[in-house]
Design an enzyme around this catalytic site. Structure first.
Site, PDB file in Angstrom:
ATOM      1  N   GLU A   1      -6.790 -12.492   6.188  1.00 41.95           N
ATOM      2  CA  GLU A   1      -5.741 -11.825   6.986  1.00 41.95           C
ATOM      3  C   GLU A   1      -6.150 -11.959   8.450  1.00 41.95           C
ATOM      4  OE1 GLU A   1      -5.421  -7.578   6.434  1.00 41.95           O
ATOM      5  OE2 GLU A   1      -3.435  -7.478   7.398  1.00 41.95           O
TER       6      GLU A   1
ATOM      7  N   ASP B   1       3.535  -5.146   2.402  1.00 42.34           N
ATOM      8  CA  ASP B   1       2.264  -4.600   2.876  1.00 42.34           C
ATOM      9  C   ASP B   1       2.356  -3.100   3.172  1.00 42.34           C
ATOM     10  OD1 ASP B   1      -0.417  -4.722   3.440  1.00 42.34           O
ATOM     11  OD2 ASP B   1      -0.250  -5.958   5.236  1.00 42.34           O
TER      12      ASP B   1
ATOM     13  N   HIS C   1      -8.141  -8.471  -0.137  1.00 39.80           N
ATOM     14  CA  HIS C   1      -7.567  -8.962   1.110  1.00 39.80           C
ATOM     15  C   HIS C   1      -8.577  -9.971   1.673  1.00 39.80           C
ATOM     16  CE1 HIS C   1      -4.901  -5.582   0.746  1.00 39.80           C
ATOM     17  NE2 HIS C   1      -4.381  -5.708   1.957  1.00 39.80           N
TER      18      HIS C   1
ATOM     19  N   HIS D   1       0.873  -1.178   0.000  1.00 37.04           N
ATOM     20  CA  HIS D   1       0.000   0.000   0.000  1.00 37.04           C
ATOM     21  C   HIS D   1       0.909   1.226   0.000  1.00 37.04           C
ATOM     22  CE1 HIS D   1      -3.507  -2.520   1.301  1.00 37.04           C
ATOM     23  NE2 HIS D   1      -2.512  -3.248   1.768  1.00 37.04           N
TER      24      HIS D   1
HETATM   25  N1  ADE Z   1      -4.562  -1.228   4.372  1.00 40.61           N
HETATM   26  C1  ADE Z   1      -3.237  -1.086   4.467  1.00 40.61           C
HETATM   27  N2  ADE Z   1      -2.695  -2.206   4.919  1.00 40.61           N
HETATM   28  C2  ADE Z   1      -3.676  -3.089   5.113  1.00 40.61           C
HETATM   29  C3  ADE Z   1      -3.759  -4.428   5.561  1.00 40.61           C
HETATM   30  N3  ADE Z   1      -2.687  -5.119   5.927  1.00 40.61           N
HETATM   31  N4  ADE Z   1      -4.965  -5.009   5.635  1.00 40.61           N
HETATM   32  C4  ADE Z   1      -6.055  -4.342   5.294  1.00 40.61           C
HETATM   33  N5  ADE Z   1      -6.033  -3.092   4.863  1.00 40.61           N
HETATM   34  C5  ADE Z   1      -4.865  -2.463   4.766  1.00 40.61           C
HETATM   35 ZN    ZN Z   2      -2.461  -5.145   2.603  1.00 40.79          ZN
END
Ligand code: ADE
Ligand code: ZN
Length: 344
Positions: free
Chosen positions: A207, A285, A204, A26
């Site tokens: 997670e 990430d 995503h 990101h």
């Molecule tokens: N936005 C930035 N990093 C993130 C992550 N690891 N999971 C979800 N949204 C995000």
């Molecule tokens: Zn992410």
């Protein structure tokens, strides 16, 4: 004796030089505290921190939401196209130093448009940084627009409208932000609309969310890649399906550690994913928040779980095979990887 007792462990210099791609990063998460301060000063913004050290001290998270609260606040210093360009270039310089030759970067337009920054300002700045990175560093890149899943489906549709004049500059769309309580199916229609416009779709999933969210991402949304996917391992049938489909998982080990998805890197599932035949890749990430860029993720995980040279080469190979590049573009990068491996 364990398998790893026979394994050839990998040298950091070999991993650094290995051509590789990053598929889960990101751009707002690459905002280092030093640049945050510089941009705050440039834009006359007062941060709730007195120093870079104070910012870093605040980066102790117990879960995803803890991090997101601080991450969205940090992004408030990004105001002009020049700010976004500087942010992107700083990331690409780090990536190039780590042996990265291609990146597919996420950005969160709603974080910016919701505070009055025009969509075009974000795009112009990021694209200028991407162009300059290709010219000066030889790093190619693509952009993936993420919808914030804690916001509504309507808000995502509004953002897709804003993106329409820029479609030829976008590779895909994704889903990020708070996962639990916001399953992929909440955005199935907007993601379908994006796909109908010719965009790739990622999400995503797994997670923090359960395996059911990964099932939804593949069966309802029909994603092209899964971002993270760790919790898919809790479901043997799901794991088998991901192996059978050859679905790329963009795994982020240091992120998982910092957000307490794993208690320590030694028990990170990356090696298990490879052994099961999953198409795992390594990614950073939000590198400015999680204590490491792409190479740090490779090296810390290699040391913790005993990745072999072959494992690391497989991870780099998966990063190109899972990229949103043409077959010819993938073949060119895979040939570079093969030549490097043969020469080292
Ligand atoms: N936005 C930035 N990093 C993130 C992550 N690891 N999971 C979800 N949204 C995000
Ligand atoms: Zn992410």
């Amino acid at each position: 004796m364990t398998d790893t007792a026979f394994a050839t462990f990998v040298s950091p210099e070999f991993v650094r030089g290995l051509p590789k791609a990053e598929l889960h990063m990101h751009i707002e998460g690459s905002l280092e505290p030093e640049l945050m301060f510089e941009l705050a000063q440039r834009n006359g913004i007062t941060l709730p921190y007195a120093s870079v050290d104070e910012i870093r001290a605040a980066y102790a998270f117990s879960n995803l939401q803890d991090f997101l609260d601080i991450y969205y606040q940090g992004a408030s210093v990004l105001q002009t196209a020049e700010d976004f360009k500087d942010l992107a270039l700083a990331y690409f310089r780090r990536l190039a130093a780590d042996g990265g030759v291609h990146a597919e970067i996420f950005f969160d337009p709603q974080t910016h448009t919701d505070r009055g920054i025009a969509f075009g300002v974000v795009m112009e700045g990021l694209l200028a940084g991407m162009d300059e990175a290709e010219r000066t560093l030889g790093v190619t890149s693509k952009l993936i627009l993420c919808f914030l899943r804690h916001l509504s489906e309507d808000a995502a549709f509004e953002t897709l409208e804003l993106a329409k004049p820029w479609l030829n500059k976008l590779a895909g769309v994704g889903l990020d932000s708070s996962e639990v309580g916001h399953p992929p199916a909440k955005f199935a229609r907007v993601l379908r609309a994006a796909r109908d416009l010719g965009l790739k779709v990622v999400a995503h999933a797994g997670e923090e969310g359960p395996p059911a969210y990964v099932w939804e991402a593949i069966d309802v949304v029909k994603v092209d890649r899964i971002d993270h996917g760790n919790r898919a391992l809790e479901d043997a049938a799901l794991t088998e399906r991901l192996v059978r489909d050859g679905t790329t998982l963009t795994v982020c080990p240091l992120s998982n550690l910092k957000l307490c998805g794993v208690p320590s890197l030694d028990v990170h599932p990356l090696k298990r994913m490879l052994d099961l035949g999953l198409k795992a890749t390594v990614n950073s990430d939000d590198p400015a928040y999680f204590g490491g860029y792409l190479l740090d993720n490779y090296l810390a995980t290699a040391a913790a779980v005993g990745l072999t040279r072959d494992d690391v080469v497989t991870l780099a190979r998966n990063s190109f095979e899972g990229a949103f590049l043409t077959q010819a573009e993938k073949a060119e990068r895979l040939a570079r990887l093969d030549a490097y491996v043969a020469a080292h």
